[in-house]
Design an enzyme around this catalytic site. Structure first.
Site, PDB file in Angstrom:
ATOM      1  N   SER A 215      39.689  36.958  36.264  1.00  0.00           N
ATOM      2  CA  SER A 215      39.071  35.939  35.423  1.00  0.00           C
ATOM      3  C   SER A 215      40.041  34.822  35.034  1.00  0.00           C
ATOM      4  O   SER A 215      39.680  33.648  35.050  1.00  0.00           O
ATOM      5  CB  SER A 215      38.502  36.603  34.162  1.00  0.00           C
ATOM      6  OG  SER A 215      38.005  35.650  33.281  1.00  0.00           O
TER       7      SER A 215
ATOM      8  N   LEU B 281      42.599  33.636  36.658  1.00  0.00           N
ATOM      9  CA  LEU B 281      42.814  32.738  37.794  1.00  0.00           C
ATOM     10  C   LEU B 281      41.564  31.902  38.082  1.00  0.00           C
ATOM     11  O   LEU B 281      41.666  30.727  38.418  1.00  0.00           O
ATOM     12  CB  LEU B 281      43.247  33.531  39.028  1.00  0.00           C
ATOM     13  CG  LEU B 281      44.594  34.255  38.888  1.00  0.00           C
ATOM     14  CD1 LEU B 281      44.892  35.083  40.127  1.00  0.00           C
ATOM     15  CD2 LEU B 281      45.720  33.282  38.607  1.00  0.00           C
ATOM     16  N   ALA B 282      40.399  32.507  37.920  1.00  0.00           N
ATOM     17  CA  ALA B 282      39.152  31.752  38.105  1.00  0.00           C
ATOM     18  C   ALA B 282      39.041  30.652  37.046  1.00  0.00           C
ATOM     19  O   ALA B 282      38.570  29.554  37.329  1.00  0.00           O
ATOM     20  CB  ALA B 282      37.953  32.690  38.027  1.00  0.00           C
ATOM     21  N   ARG B 283      39.493  30.926  35.834  1.00  0.00           N
ATOM     22  CA  ARG B 283      39.448  29.932  34.755  1.00  0.00           C
ATOM     23  C   ARG B 283      40.436  28.787  34.976  1.00  0.00           C
ATOM     24  O   ARG B 283      40.350  27.755  34.325  1.00  0.00           O
ATOM     25  CB  ARG B 283      39.715  30.601  33.411  1.00  0.00           C
ATOM     26  CG  ARG B 283      38.585  31.510  32.990  1.00  0.00           C
ATOM     27  CD  ARG B 283      38.967  32.335  31.786  1.00  0.00           C
ATOM     28  NE  ARG B 283      37.996  33.391  31.580  1.00  0.00           N
ATOM     29  CZ  ARG B 283      37.496  33.713  30.400  1.00  0.00           C
ATOM     30  NH1 ARG B 283      37.878  33.070  29.314  1.00  0.00           N
ATOM     31  NH2 ARG B 283      36.631  34.686  30.305  1.00  0.00           N
TER      32      ARG B 283
ATOM     33  N   ASP C  74      34.518  47.381  53.438  1.00  0.00           N
ATOM     34  CA  ASP C  74      33.585  48.376  53.968  1.00  0.00           C
ATOM     35  C   ASP C  74      34.087  49.806  53.849  1.00  0.00           C
ATOM     36  O   ASP C  74      35.300  50.065  53.835  1.00  0.00           O
ATOM     37  CB  ASP C  74      33.304  48.079  55.442  1.00  0.00           C
ATOM     38  CG  ASP C  74      32.582  46.754  55.642  1.00  0.00           C
ATOM     39  OD1 ASP C  74      31.652  46.482  54.873  1.00  0.00           O
ATOM     40  OD2 ASP C  74      32.960  46.004  56.560  1.00  0.00           O
TER      41      ASP C  74
ATOM     42  N   GLU D 211      40.898  35.067  51.131  1.00  0.00           N
ATOM     43  CA  GLU D 211      41.012  33.611  51.169  1.00  0.00           C
ATOM     44  C   GLU D 211      40.936  33.095  49.737  1.00  0.00           C
ATOM     45  O   GLU D 211      40.000  33.426  49.000  1.00  0.00           O
ATOM     46  CB  GLU D 211      39.876  33.000  51.979  1.00  0.00           C
ATOM     47  CG  GLU D 211      39.907  31.485  51.973  1.00  0.00           C
ATOM     48  CD  GLU D 211      38.658  30.842  52.541  1.00  0.00           C
ATOM     49  OE1 GLU D 211      38.663  29.603  52.675  1.00  0.00           O
ATOM     50  OE2 GLU D 211      37.679  31.548  52.822  1.00  0.00           O
TER      51      GLU D 211
END
Length: 189
Positions: A103, A105-107, A118, A128
């Site tokens: 979170s 880093l997303a912010r 899988d 990525e």
């Protein structure tokens, strides 16, 4: 059903799943954080067209580096970079993993595409990362993704180890090309 911290520890203790090195302090109530490894690969800005159905030298489309030797990596605005996890994971046949960017880093504006690991996969996970609107510096060892384990309704019939291109990967393994073409005329019938 998403595994709790207890469920994750039970899978690891019983040898059904592997996360190595495992640091219990990175375990949360519904997943485990994985850290950035040393290698990276930047997508180069070149005008040469890459035909994914032909055999080409994929290396010329990337610039490789080492975060550990270079003291980190500055991800430029909107740049695409491949990073890998420090941890090696082995997913059992009755689980899949969902990978989300942490979170914090997303912010900061960083982004990763939806990523599923899988059942039957073993290796380091390559992710990525897409840059923010401003440069962001990352270093090896930083927790950067949250690994959420989901129990399947039954073990898979054909696991990733049977068909997976990236099984056993360590560090950055670039995309496998050529990609097979299927005759779409036959699919219409």
């Amino acid at each position: 059903m998403i595994l709790s911290d207890r469920g994750i520890k039970a899978y690891i203790q019983r040898g059904l799943m592997k996360i190595e090195p495992f640091d219990e302090s990175l375990l949360s109530e519904n997943g485990v954080d994985l850290r950035i490894g040393c290698e990276y690969a930047r997508f180069k800005r070149i005008n040469k067209v890459l035909d994914v159905t032909s055999e080409e030298d994929i290396e010329e489309y990337y610039e490789r580096g080492d975060l550990c030797k270079e003291g980190g990596l500055v991800i430029k605005p909107y740049e695409h970079v491949l990073l890998h996890t420090l941890e090696v994971v082995r997913i059992p046949y009755d689980l899949v993993a969902l990978v989300n960017l942490k979170s914090t880093l997303a912010r900061l504006g960083l982004y990763i595409p939806p990523t599923v690991v899988d059942a039957g996969f073993e290796g380091q996970i390559v992710i990525e990362v897409i840059g923010s609107s401003f440069p962001v510096k990352l270093k090896a060892g930083i927790p950067f993704v949250h690994f959420i384990l989901v129990r399947l309704d039954s073990p898979v019939e054909r696991d990733y180890s049977v068909r997976g291109h990236y099984q056993g990967q360590r560090g950055i393994k670039l995309p496998k090309i050529p990609i097979s073409i299927y005759d779409i005329r036959e699919a219409k019938n």
